[in-house]
Design an enzyme around this catalytic site. Structure first.
Site, PDB file in Angstrom:
ATOM      1  N   GLY A 107       0.834  -1.197   0.000  1.00 14.67           N
ATOM      2  CA  GLY A 107       0.000   0.000   0.000  1.00 14.67           C
ATOM      3  C   GLY A 107       0.866   1.244   0.000  1.00 14.67           C
ATOM      4  O   GLY A 107       1.887   1.302   0.688  1.00 14.67           O
ATOM      5  N   GLY A 108       0.481   2.278  -0.772  1.00 13.91           N
ATOM      6  CA  GLY A 108       1.248   3.522  -0.813  1.00 13.91           C
ATOM      7  C   GLY A 108       2.663   3.261  -1.266  1.00 13.91           C
ATOM      8  O   GLY A 108       2.903   2.687  -2.329  1.00 13.91           O
ATOM      9  N   ASP A 109       3.652   3.676  -0.446  1.00 13.75           N
ATOM     10  CA  ASP A 109       5.056   3.435  -0.776  1.00 13.75           C
ATOM     11  C   ASP A 109       5.642   2.322   0.093  1.00 13.75           C
ATOM     12  O   ASP A 109       6.834   2.302   0.359  1.00 13.75           O
ATOM     13  CB  ASP A 109       5.871   4.731  -0.609  1.00 13.75           C
ATOM     14  CG  ASP A 109       5.784   5.283   0.817  1.00 13.75           C
ATOM     15  OD1 ASP A 109       4.932   4.790   1.587  1.00 13.75           O
ATOM     16  OD2 ASP A 109       6.580   6.187   1.165  1.00 13.75           O
ATOM     17  N   GLU A 110       4.795   1.402   0.540  1.00 13.27           N
ATOM     18  CA  GLU A 110       5.259   0.244   1.319  1.00 13.27           C
ATOM     19  C   GLU A 110       5.225  -1.014   0.454  1.00 13.27           C
ATOM     20  O   GLU A 110       4.254  -1.251  -0.267  1.00 13.27           O
ATOM     21  CB  GLU A 110       4.380   0.031   2.553  1.00 13.27           C
ATOM     22  CG  GLU A 110       4.596   1.059   3.639  1.00 13.27           C
ATOM     23  CD  GLU A 110       3.820   0.716   4.908  1.00 13.27           C
ATOM     24  OE1 GLU A 110       3.010  -0.242   4.839  1.00 13.27           O
ATOM     25  OE2 GLU A 110       4.006   1.371   5.937  1.00 13.27           O
TER      26      GLU A 110
END
Length: 619
Positions: free
Chosen positions: A532-535
Site C-alpha cells: 500500500g502507498g510506498d510500502e
C-alpha cells in the site's frame, strides 16, 4: 459324473483310521529311569520327561504338585496359563557330552532352560527364550528354540520352565550339533518353499482379482496372506526373518492371523459357492462364523481375554466341518467348480483337524501334526487354483453366451438407430463446438480476472490479496518442519518529497521502478508485493541463516537507493526495512506483518535507509 458319497466316506474312514493309529497323549504316571545319553545323533526326551503345573510367579520347581507329576510320554498340555515345570532324568555313561536341546514348538511364549545338574534342584539358568523374548537373545539364531548344553557324566536332571498363552505343546529333542544342522537345513528349505508358494499364489490371486474386478480372488488372496502370517509366527520363520526385533508380533500374529484366516476363509466359501443366494443353514452358519471371528475372536485376542486361544482352534474346526458340508451340498446342486473346490477343502480339513486336535491335546506332536496345517493349506492352494480356473472358465462360457445374445439384440437396435444417429451427431457436434468456444472464452476471462485480482495495477507485483495465501502456505509448511523464511516490510524514505515536487505521475514512475528493482533482487520462490502507498513486502523463502539474510537485505537496500533519473533530475530514495521471521508455531500471518511493521518503524527511528530485526516473541 455325479458326486460319489461312498468314496468320500471312505476318505473320512481313512482319516479316522490314521488318527486311531497315532499314539495316545501322555497320561499321569511315574517314571524316574534316566534317559541314556549316548552317541545317538537324536534323542527324543519324551521317553523319560515328567511335568507338573506350577504357580504363575514361582522361580523354582514346586516340591509337591497338587495334580501330581505327569509322564513319561508326549507333552501336550492343551491351553493353560499356568507355567509347566519339566524334569528329564538323564544318564550319561561316558564323559560329558556337548548337545543341543531343541524345543520344537517356536510359538511358546517363554521357556527357561536350566543346565543339567546332579540332584533334585535345577542347575544354572542357561537361557530364557520364546516368542515374547527378543530373537537376538537366543543362544543360537534359529527359527526353533535351541539351547546348547553339556550333559555331565553319570546321573543328572534337566529342568525347564514353560509358560504360554497358547497351546502348551513341548516336544524336546537332544541333538548332536552336526545332525541338527543337517536336519534344520531340510526344514528351512521346506518352509521357504511353502511361504514362497503361498506368497506367489496370494500375489497372483490379488493381481487377478484387481484385473478382473472379482471379489472372490481378492478375498482369497487376503485369506492366504492371513494364513501365511499366522503360520510364519507359528513356525518361527517370522521371528527370524520378518520381525526379529519385534517379539510381540509373533505372539499376536499367530492367533490373530489364524482367526482372520478362518473368517476370511468362511467369507470366501460363501462367495465362491453362492450359498446365500437362496439362504439356508450353510449361509447362516458361515455368516455366524465370520461374525464370531471378526466380532468376537480377534477383539478377544487383542484384549487378552481368557479363552481366546481355544476359541481360535474351535472356530477353525467348525470352519473346516461347515465348509466341507457346504462343498458336498454344492456338488449335489451342480455348482460350477464345486468338485475341485471340495477336494481342495478336504486337504485343508485334514490339516485343520489334525492341528486343532493337537492344540487341544488330543493327539501327539510329530512331524505330521506339527506341520499339518502347512501341508494341508499348500495342497488346498494348489487344488483351489484348479477350482478357481474351472469356475472362471464356466463364468466366461456363460458370459460369452450372454454376450452373443446381447450382440444380436444390439445389432437389431443398431439398425433402427443408425438413421437417427447421423442427424443427432450433427446437432451434437454443432452444439459442442459452440459450447467449447464459449468455455474457452470463459476460461480466458477467468484467467484475466484472477491475474488482475492478485496483481497491483500500478507496479505489476503481487498485491495484498495474493500476499496473504502465499504467507499462509509458507507458514504452514514451516510448522510441518519445512524451511524457514523472512518477511521484509519496506517503507520508502524520501518518496513523499519526490511525489510532492514532481507530481503523482512521476511518483508512480518511482514506485514502478522500485518494484522492478525489488523483483530483480529476489529468487525463484520469493514473493514481492505492494502493501500500500510506498510500502512493499518481500518474502524471502528459505532464508534463515543470519549472514545470508543480512547479505540479501543489504543487496536489496543497495538496489533501492540507486539514483533514479526523473525529468533531467536525479532522485534518490531509501528504504527503512523491518524484518520478521517465524519463531513459534502460534505465529500467524498478521502477527508476522505486525512484527515486521514494528521493526520497520524501529529502523526508521534510527535514520534513513536502515533495517531492523523484530525480536522473537516468547513462546
Amino acid at each position: 459324473m455325479s458326486f460319489r458319497l461312498p468314496a468320500f466316506a471312505a476318505l473320512l474312514g481313512a482319516l479316522a483310521l490314521g488318527l486311531s493309529l497315532l499314539p495316545a497323549p501322555a497320561r499321569a504316571g511315574a517314571g524316574e529311569a534316566g534317559l541314556r545319553v549316548d552317541g545317538r545323533e537324536r534323542i527324543e526326551l519324551r521317553e523319560a520327561l515328567r511335568w507338573c503345573r506350577g504357580q504363575p510367579f514361582d522361580a523354582r520347581p514346586p516340591a509337591v504338585c497338587a495334580q501330581g507329576w505327569h509322564g513319561p510320554g508326549e507333552l501336550n498340555a492343551g491351553y493353560d496359563a499356568r507355567p509347566l515345570w519339566i524334569a528329564v532324568p538323564l544318564a550319561n555313561p561316558g564323559p560329558p557330552r556337548r548337545r543341543w536341546l531343541e524345543i520344537g514348538y517356536p510359538s511358546l511364549d517363554r521357556v527357561t532352560v536350566f543346565a543339567p545338574a546332579v540332584g533334585a534342584e535345577p542347575g544354572e539358568r542357561l537361557a530364557t527364550l520364546g516368542d515374547l523374548e527378543p530373537f537376538d537373545a537366543r543362544p543360537l539364531p534359529h527359527r526353533s528354540l535351541v539351547v546348547p548344553l553339556t550333559v555331565p557324566a553319570g546321573e543328572s536332571r534337566l529342568w525347564l520352565r514353560v509358560e504360554s498363552a497358547g497351546t502348551l505343546t513341548v516336544p524336546l529333542t537332544l541333538w548332536q550339533p552336526a545332525a541338527f544342522l543337517r536336519h534344520g537345513q531340510a526344514l528351512y528349505a521346506l518352509l521357504a518353499a511353502y511361504f514362497g508358494l503361498v506368497g506367489g499364489l496370494a500375489l497372483f490371486y490379488l493381481l487377478l482379482g484387481l484385473a478382473l474386478r472379482d471379489g472372490d480372488f481378492l478375498v482369497y488372496a487376503l485369506y492366504a496372506l492371513s494364513l501365511a502370517l499366522g503360520l510364519a509366527a507359528q513356525s518361527g520363520f517370522g521371528s527370524e526373518f520378518l520381525w526379529p526385533g519385534q517379539p510381540w508380533l509373533s505372539n499376536l500374529l499367530l492367533p490373530v492371523g489364524m482367526q482372520a484366516a478362518t473368517g476370511l476363509g468362511a467369507w470366501f466359501v460363501l462367495r465362491f459357492l453362492g450359498l446365500c443366494r437362496e439362504g439356508g443353514l450353510h449361509c447362516l452358519a458361515l455368516r455366524a462364523l465370520v461374525f464370531a471371528c471378526f466380532g468376537l475372536g480377534i477383539p478377544a485376542l487383542l484384549l487378552g481375554l481368557p479363552g481366546a486361544w481355544p476359541f481360535v482352534s474351535v472356530t477353525a474346526l467348525l470352519f473346516a466341518l461347515i465348509g466341507l458340508s457346504a462343498g458336498i451340498a454344492a456338488v449335489r446342486r451342480g455348482v460350477p467348480a464345486a468338485r475341485p473346490f471340495l477336494l481342495a477343502f478336504f486337504m485343508l480339513l485334514l490339516g485343520a483337524l489334525l492341528t486343532g486336535l493337537r492344540n487341544l491335546g488330543l493327539v501327539p506332536t510329530n512331524g505330521l501334526t506339527a506341520n499339518a496345517l502347512q501341508i494341508g493349506s499348500a495342497l488346498e492352494l494348489l487344488l483351489l487354483a484348479v477350482a478357481l480356473a474351472a469356475r472362471f472358465v464356466a463364468l466366461r462360457r456363460a458370459h460369452a453366451e450372454g454376450q452373443a445374445q446381447l450382440l444380436a439384440l444390439q445389432q437389431r437396435a443398431l439398425a433402427e438407430a443408425e438413421a437417427a444417429e447421423a442427424a443427432l451427431e450433427a446437432r451434437v457436434a454443432e452444439r459442442t463446438a459452440e459450447l467449447a468456444a464459449a468455455n474457452e472464452r470463459l476460461r480466458e476471462r477467468e484467467a484475466q480476472l484472477k491475474a488482475m485480482a492478485q496483481r497491483d495495477a500500478l507496479t505489476g507485483v503481487a498485491n495484498r490479496l495474493a500476499l496473504r495465501p502465499a504467507l499462509e502456505a509458507l507458514l504452514a509448511d514451516w510448522r510441518r518442519g519445512g524451511p524457514g523464511f523472512a518477511v521484509l516490510l519496506l517503507d520508502l524514505d524520501g518518496f513523499k518529497p519526490v511525489n510532492d515536487r514532481h507530481g503523482h505521475a512521476v511518483g508512480d514512475r518511482v514506485l514502478v521502478e522500485i518494484a522492478a528493482r525489488l523483483s530483480g533482487a529476489v529468487r525463484s520462490g520469493d514473493v514481492v508485493a505492494r502493501h500500500g502507498g510506498d510500502e512493499f513486502v518481500l518474502v524471502l523463502a528459505g532464508t534463515v541463516e543470519p549472514a545470508e539474510l543480512e547479505a540479501r537485505v543489504q543487496e536489496i537496500a543497495r538496489r533501492v537507493e540507486a539514483p533514479i533519473l526523473l525529468e533531467g533530475e536525479v532522485a534518490v530514495v531509501r528504504a527503512s526495512i523491518g524484518i520478521a521471521q517465524p519463531a513459534h508455531s502460534a505465529d500467524t500471518v498478521d502477527a508476522l506483518l505486525r512484527r515486521a511493521d514494528l521493526a520497520m518503524y524501529a529502523a526508521k527511528a534510527g535514520g534513513s535507509g536502515r533495517w531492523s530485526h523484530a525480536p522473537a516473541l516468547a513462546g
